[in-house]
Write a protein that holds these residues in place. Sequence first.
Motif, PDB file in Angstrom:
ATOM      1  N   ILE A 129      44.081  48.464  35.028  1.00 50.59           N
ATOM      2  CA  ILE A 129      45.105  48.555  33.994  1.00 50.59           C
ATOM      3  C   ILE A 129      44.412  49.012  32.707  1.00 50.59           C
ATOM      4  CG2 ILE A 129      44.951  46.125  33.330  1.00 50.59           C
ATOM      5  CD1 ILE A 129      48.003  46.166  32.982  1.00 50.59           C
ATOM      6  N   ALA A 130      45.049  49.951  32.014  1.00 48.45           N
ATOM      7  CA  ALA A 130      44.469  50.528  30.804  1.00 48.45           C
ATOM      8  C   ALA A 130      45.440  50.401  29.644  1.00 48.45           C
ATOM      9  CB  ALA A 130      44.138  51.999  31.031  1.00 48.45           C
ATOM     10  N   GLY A 131      44.925  49.997  28.488  1.00 48.25           N
ATOM     11  CA  GLY A 131      45.705  49.967  27.259  1.00 48.25           C
ATOM     12  C   GLY A 131      45.293  51.135  26.381  1.00 48.25           C
ATOM     13  N   HIS A 132      46.251  51.661  25.627  1.00 47.01           N
ATOM     14  CA  HIS A 132      45.997  52.836  24.789  1.00 47.01           C
ATOM     15  C   HIS A 132      46.334  52.556  23.327  1.00 47.01           C
ATOM     16  CE1 HIS A 132      45.190  55.809  28.020  1.00 47.01           C
ATOM     17  NE2 HIS A 132      45.854  54.921  28.741  1.00 47.01           N
ATOM     18  N   ALA A 133      45.786  53.379  22.450  1.00 48.13           N
ATOM     19  CA  ALA A 133      45.956  53.200  21.008  1.00 48.13           C
ATOM     20  C   ALA A 133      47.398  53.356  20.551  1.00 48.13           C
ATOM     21  CB  ALA A 133      45.053  54.185  20.252  1.00 48.13           C
ATOM     22  N   ASP A 134      48.231  54.058  21.321  1.00 49.19           N
ATOM     23  CA  ASP A 134      49.639  54.231  20.946  1.00 49.19           C
ATOM     24  C   ASP A 134      50.523  53.122  21.505  1.00 49.19           C
ATOM     25  OD1 ASP A 134      49.624  54.892  23.632  1.00 49.19           O
ATOM     26  OD2 ASP A 134      50.523  56.871  23.358  1.00 49.19           O
ATOM     27  N   GLY A 135      49.928  52.103  22.143  1.00 50.95           N
ATOM     28  CA  GLY A 135      50.688  50.989  22.689  1.00 50.95           C
ATOM     29  C   GLY A 135      51.055  51.151  24.153  1.00 50.95           C
ATOM     30  N   ALA A 136      50.679  52.252  24.766  1.00 55.77           N
ATOM     31  CA  ALA A 136      51.000  52.482  26.172  1.00 55.77           C
ATOM     32  C   ALA A 136      50.084  51.660  27.077  1.00 55.77           C
ATOM     33  CB  ALA A 136      50.862  53.961  26.519  1.00 55.77           C
ATOM     34  N   VAL A 137      50.619  51.291  28.240  1.00 56.64           N
ATOM     35  CA  VAL A 137      49.862  50.614  29.285  1.00 56.64           C
ATOM     36  C   VAL A 137      50.052  51.430  30.563  1.00 56.64           C
ATOM     37  CG1 VAL A 137      49.749  48.547  30.732  1.00 56.64           C
ATOM     38  CG2 VAL A 137      50.033  48.320  28.268  1.00 56.64           C
ATOM     39  N   VAL A 138      48.920  51.688  31.247  1.00 55.66           N
ATOM     40  CA  VAL A 138      48.959  52.479  32.481  1.00 55.66           C
ATOM     41  C   VAL A 138      48.305  51.671  33.591  1.00 55.66           C
ATOM     42  CG1 VAL A 138      48.331  54.662  33.571  1.00 55.66           C
ATOM     43  CG2 VAL A 138      48.777  54.597  31.107  1.00 55.66           C
TER      44      VAL A 138
END
Length: 189
Positions: free
Chosen positions: A79-88
Amino acid sequence: GGSLLTCVSAHEYYVAVGSSKGAILLFDKDNNFLTDLSPKISDVIAAKSGGSVNQNTKIINEIAAVTCLSFSRDGSSLIAGHADGAVVLWDCKNFTMLLYSSQVHPVPQKLQNESNSTHNAKQSILSLSFWAQTKHHAISANAAGNVQILQYSQFLSMGLRLDCQPLLDSSPRIGSIIRVLPLPSPQLY
């Protein structure tokens, strides 16, 4: 400019490295490069538009920086979190994106009138962790101080669905939440 390394996560079988350009590089335990798990722009656009892409779909130019990574206990998911608030959510065995969600943390009322740069900075995912023994639950914290419980479930034959439940809302008494980790289950010991 070039891409900077932003985070790393290790597992018995894999090492994942995130970058400021949204790339996720996956290596095996012997340091052999396996693949680049970066979300493809077309996949993100399709996910944001409910699976359909047409000429009215807003095109984005880049994937936001990876801010945190976490492997499931068995190593089959990342699971990855991103600077724009997205989670993948990624499948590590097939190297495929299972789910993309930009709606993990709702925008607090007090941020809705702030500038885009302030809003985006506070939506950044700071910490993600799978919940104990399951790969269907995770905990997420963003820079605004909100903590969410994430639950992934099969939705008919259409793939995974993400349900979010607030655990903790930002509070001036608490301050910023930098990291969330579930406590180990007593039956594991």
